[in-house]
Write an enzyme that holds these catalytic residues in place. Sequence first.
Site, PDB file in Angstrom:
ATOM      1  N   SER A   9       0.860  -1.186   0.000  1.00 56.96           N
ATOM      2  CA  SER A   9       0.000   0.000   0.000  1.00 56.96           C
ATOM      3  C   SER A   9       0.894   1.232   0.000  1.00 56.96           C
ATOM      4  O   SER A   9       2.085   1.146   0.323  1.00 56.96           O
ATOM      5  CB  SER A   9      -0.875  -0.002   1.254  1.00 56.96           C
ATOM      6  OG  SER A   9      -1.520   1.229   1.462  1.00 56.96           O
ATOM      7  N   TYR A  27      -2.693  -1.001  10.144  1.00 57.58           N
ATOM      8  CA  TYR A  27      -2.564  -1.203   8.703  1.00 57.58           C
ATOM      9  C   TYR A  27      -1.185  -0.752   8.222  1.00 57.58           C
ATOM     10  O   TYR A  27      -0.521  -1.460   7.452  1.00 57.58           O
ATOM     11  CB  TYR A  27      -3.665  -0.422   7.997  1.00 57.58           C
ATOM     12  CG  TYR A  27      -3.771  -0.658   6.511  1.00 57.58           C
ATOM     13  CD1 TYR A  27      -4.311  -1.837   6.011  1.00 57.58           C
ATOM     14  CD2 TYR A  27      -3.364   0.315   5.591  1.00 57.58           C
ATOM     15  CE1 TYR A  27      -4.431  -2.057   4.646  1.00 57.58           C
ATOM     16  CE2 TYR A  27      -3.477   0.113   4.231  1.00 57.58           C
ATOM     17  CZ  TYR A  27      -4.008  -1.077   3.754  1.00 57.58           C
ATOM     18  OH  TYR A  27      -4.111  -1.285   2.411  1.00 57.58           O
TER      19      TYR A  27
END
Length: 269
Positions: free
Chosen positions: A154, A167
Amino acid sequence: MGRVEGKVAFITGAARGQGRSHAIRLAEEGADIIAIDLCGPVPNLGYPHATPEDLAETVKQVEALGRGIVSAEADIRDADALRRAVDDGVARFGRLDVVVANAGICIPRAWDDVTPEIWRDTIDINLTGTWNTVRATAPRLVEAGGGSIILTSSAAGLKGLPFLTPYVASKHGVTGLARAFAHELARHHIRVNSVHPTGVDTPMGTMGAAGMGDMIADNPRIGGMLTNSLPIDVTSATDISNAVLFLASDESRHVTALAMTVDAGNTQY
């Protein structure tokens, strides 16, 4: 001839979203697919979980392209279930060439609203599950004489984005896994790269971001870190699939240990 003609690709989180898009894009270019997904609930998600019907739709769309596909409901936290899915797929197609470790979750919270359960589930799925995926599939690539492993990280795997502490930690870990595996597996002609999207127009990327506006309003000085340089808020799943296709194909035969951004400039300073 397609760009991955004759290859077999193993894809996690394939029931919908980016995973389904990757399966379809690789099938369009000639690959057969081994598709797995949990197809069940995870606590605290702000978006609906994938279902068996979603996975069946992925199968239907790949078969409509004339390609073979084997699917299984499997949790990437379960190493034994992953190995069974890999073995079943290789028994059907005879080999494995490409691995796309795509499955993951995202649960936005301010740092002091992150519970131990949210932390544990995010790390277990995004990081340990990715490690499990490589451990289950890399031996098959060694048997095949080489291949390509693509880990979905990401923008949050390169940059400390706010309101995403678990995350960010998990995706930085995925980035590190890609770099470390790339060097150890290179002698087997296995390439390992990571892909780093900004927001993507999927259930996780849109509904999963609910509540971010309130957190930004409460701490506005850092909200701009989430802004893309290009004048777009989200990319499409196909944008990410095109990057995956390049890394899966022989066009990238000398590309390894790369953190490939598809992030509209989000991580560039």
